[in-house]
Write an enzyme that holds these catalytic residues in place. Sequence first.
Site, PDB file in Angstrom:
ATOM      1  N   ASN A  88       0.828  -1.203   0.000  1.00 27.04           N
ATOM      2  CA  ASN A  88       0.000   0.000   0.000  1.00 27.04           C
ATOM      3  C   ASN A  88       0.870   1.264   0.000  1.00 27.04           C
ATOM      4  O   ASN A  88       1.892   1.301   0.683  1.00 27.04           O
ATOM      5  CB  ASN A  88      -0.893   0.024   1.246  1.00 27.04           C
ATOM      6  N   GLN A  95      -2.218   2.578   3.578  1.00 28.41           N
ATOM      7  CA  GLN A  95      -0.927   2.582   4.272  1.00 28.41           C
ATOM      8  C   GLN A  95      -1.097   3.245   5.627  1.00 28.41           C
ATOM      9  O   GLN A  95      -1.606   4.363   5.724  1.00 28.41           O
ATOM     10  CB  GLN A  95       0.138   3.311   3.446  1.00 28.41           C
ATOM     11  N   HIS A 101       6.782  -1.319   3.027  1.00 28.48           N
ATOM     12  CA  HIS A 101       6.749  -2.728   3.436  1.00 28.48           C
ATOM     13  C   HIS A 101       5.793  -3.474   2.521  1.00 28.48           C
ATOM     14  O   HIS A 101       4.901  -2.881   1.915  1.00 28.48           O
ATOM     15  CB  HIS A 101       6.331  -2.891   4.904  1.00 28.48           C
ATOM     16  N   HIS A 103       3.227  -6.840   2.400  1.00 25.51           N
ATOM     17  CA  HIS A 103       2.531  -7.881   3.141  1.00 25.51           C
ATOM     18  C   HIS A 103       2.631  -9.188   2.361  1.00 25.51           C
ATOM     19  O   HIS A 103       2.345  -9.219   1.166  1.00 25.51           O
ATOM     20  CB  HIS A 103       1.047  -7.521   3.299  1.00 25.51           C
TER      21      HIS A 103
END
Length: 140
Positions: A88, A95, A101, A103
């Site tokens: 995101n 986000q 990052h 997932h």
Amino acid sequence: MKDCNCVFCKIAGGEIPSTTLYEDEDFRVILDLGPATRGHALLLPKEHYRDLFELDDETAAKVLVKAKRIAGRMKKALGADGFNLVQNNGEAAGQTVFHFHMHLIPRYRDDHAGILWEPGRTTPEEMEEIRSRISSLQEE
């Protein structure tokens, strides 16, 4: 570059304890404390990048290769029926922690994780207008 106020920088750097699945000089992969499904993990770069648009090309290339390898191991070890890689960018996209990052979400039949969406509709004219706008931009 690290951000001393970033919780993911602290986790990736080992300052905050986590359940680490994998670590190398560039990344740490940890189990998510609020998992969408059993085994949901986060791939964190050790350097701070706010989002995809701050990520340098070398790290961006490494992210997908690393995600592929870790997700493959997770799928096999956990007996997952499928897998989502989710990333995101921006509050409107979901986000909540502004450190890039990814997932890694194992999927299981009937897990009700809710990551799917209802397909919308578009017209050929709208598709052409979108294509034209994006194509007109110079590659950076």
